[in-house]
Scaffold this active site. Structure first.
Site, PDB file in Angstrom:
ATOM      1  CG  HIS A 123      93.034  32.506  76.866  1.00  0.00           C
ATOM      2  ND1 HIS A 123      92.525  33.616  76.245  1.00  0.00           N
ATOM      3  CD2 HIS A 123      94.285  32.327  76.345  1.00  0.00           C
ATOM      4  CE1 HIS A 123      93.406  34.104  75.386  1.00  0.00           C
ATOM      5  NE2 HIS A 123      94.491  33.343  75.426  1.00  0.00           N
ATOM      6  CG  ASP A 125      98.755  32.420  76.299  1.00  0.00           C
ATOM      7  OD1 ASP A 125      97.597  32.390  75.822  1.00  0.00           O
ATOM      8  OD2 ASP A 125      99.537  33.375  76.128  1.00  0.00           O
ATOM      9  CG  HIS A 281      95.822  36.932  77.636  1.00  0.00           C
ATOM     10  ND1 HIS A 281      96.510  35.923  78.262  1.00  0.00           N
ATOM     11  CD2 HIS A 281      95.820  36.605  76.323  1.00  0.00           C
ATOM     12  CE1 HIS A 281      96.907  35.031  77.385  1.00  0.00           C
ATOM     13  NE2 HIS A 281      96.487  35.413  76.185  1.00  0.00           N
ATOM     14  NE  ARG A 296      99.789  33.118  71.784  1.00  0.00           N
ATOM     15  CZ  ARG A 296     100.031  31.921  72.282  1.00  0.00           C
ATOM     16  NH1 ARG A 296     100.849  31.095  71.683  1.00  0.00           N
ATOM     17  NH2 ARG A 296      99.428  31.542  73.408  1.00  0.00           N
TER      18      ARG A 296
HETATM   19  C1  SIN Z   1      96.737  35.331  72.611  1.00  0.00           C
HETATM   20  O1  SIN Z   1      95.856  35.062  73.408  1.00  0.00           O
HETATM   21  O2  SIN Z   1      97.783  34.687  72.590  1.00  0.00           O
HETATM   22  C2  SIN Z   1      96.564  36.468  71.629  1.00  0.00           C
HETATM   23  C3  SIN Z   1      96.234  37.752  72.306  1.00  0.00           C
HETATM   24  C4  SIN Z   1      95.975  38.883  71.338  1.00  0.00           C
HETATM   25  O3  SIN Z   1      95.911  38.655  70.121  1.00  0.00           O
HETATM   26  O4  SIN Z   1      95.835  40.020  71.783  1.00  0.00           O
END
Ligand code: SIN
Length: 306
Positions: A123, A125, A281, A296
């Site tokens: 995805h 973000d 990612h 985050r």
């Molecule tokens: C995310 O997608 O914001 C989290 C990525 C992760 O936990 O590595």
């Protein structure tokens, strides 16, 4: 006898060599052929100068995802860096830390087995927003002894390696993005809410739809990128879901082929910063029985432009 090295599963892709690079205030060393670099020469626990923040930004745009290992990063320093990179983006559906708007504690406890993880699956973000975040910062404080790696894929290479004919067809297309698969009532995250520590607020707002160009121009580098992801991109604008699926599936597989990705093995006290405008990612969920915790934040972005 000639051996066919090129198959659909093993294409020959020309990925230009990448070298270590010295910026004015830090250094970047690539970790893979397509994207990703480890940064050294900077202490994130100290207030950063404008020149340091500018170099962090330049390195993130150039390498698409950058990693700072062995950093002490109190929350107020992560918040200050988020503001320095442009300010906080809007964080929907996910509970934020008390007294720290915009900060999400990404955590899966050792007991939370047999359920999906936050950020699992390819995805970009919040691509369902009108102006999705430019960057995401993720600071890992507790990592499993194995597993829990994160993968990133380079959206510039995804676009640039398509044939001129297909690029020409794709250039004018628009896609529809929605948060419904992840955050609508009844989604997997919602159905398993009582089994996870992270509080997800599933809502009908997840059904909202947002159109974006399929091919975007990066607002800082000017480089084109394929902007789609299998989590939030639900169809082409003006096409039915059935008509859209074959081409979306092809492009999603093309964009995330191993040669266009990097895989990062986390260690505690590592900060990652990635550029959502040209990456996808995928946080791997292969550490059941172990704990993983990270903080985050996202940086406000602009509407994607062709
Ligand atoms: C995310 O997608 O914001 C989290 C990525 C992760 O936990 O590595």
């Amino acid at each position: 006898m000639d051996v066919a090295l090129t198959t659909p599963a093993n294409p020959i892709v020309a990925v230009a060599a990448r070298g270590a690079r010295r910026y004015a205030t830090l250094s970047a060393a690539p970790i893979a052929g397509s994207l990703g670099a480890e940064i050294t020469g900077i202490d994130l626990s100290q207030p950063l100068t404008d020149a340091q923040v500018a170099d962090i930004r330049a390195a993130a745009v150039e390498h698409l995802v950058i990693f700072f290992r062995d950093q002490s990063l109190p929350l107020d320093r992560q918040e200050a860096l988020t503001r320095g990179l442009g300010g906080f983006g809007d964080t929907p559906f996910v509970e934020q830390l008390d007294g720290h708007a915009g900060v999400v504690r990404v955590v899966k406890e050792a007991e939370e087995t047999g359920i999906s993880n936050f950020g699992g699956g390819w995805h970009t973000d919040w691509s369902f927003q009108a102006a999705p975040p430019s960057f995401t910062l993720l600071y890992a404080v507790d990592v499993p002894p194995y597993g829990g790696d994160t993968l990133w894929a380079n959206g510039h290479l995804a676009y640039e390696t398509l044939s001129p004919g297909l690029r020409c067809t794709l250039d004018g297309l628009r896609t529809v993005h929605s948060a419904r698969r992840s955050y609508a009532p009844g989604s997997h995250l919602d159905r398993t809410a009582d089994r996870r520590t992270m509080r997800i607020h599933a809502s009908d707002e997840a059904y909202a739809e947002q159109e974006h160009p399929l091919v975007v121009t990066h607002p800082e580098s000017g480089r084109k990128a394929l902007y789609l992801n299998p989590t939030y991109t639900i169809r082409f604008a003006g096409w039915t879901p059935e008509e859209s699926k074959p081409l979306l599936d092809f492009l999603a597989a093309h964009a995330t082929q191993p040669a266009f990705t990097c895989r990062f093995r986390w260690t505690a006290n590592t900060l990652a910063i990635w550029d959502n405008r040209a990456t996808q990612h995928n946080a791997l969920n292969d550490y059941d029985g172990w704990r993983r915790e990270a903080y985050r934040t996202t940086v406000v972005g602009t509407a994607p432009r062709p």
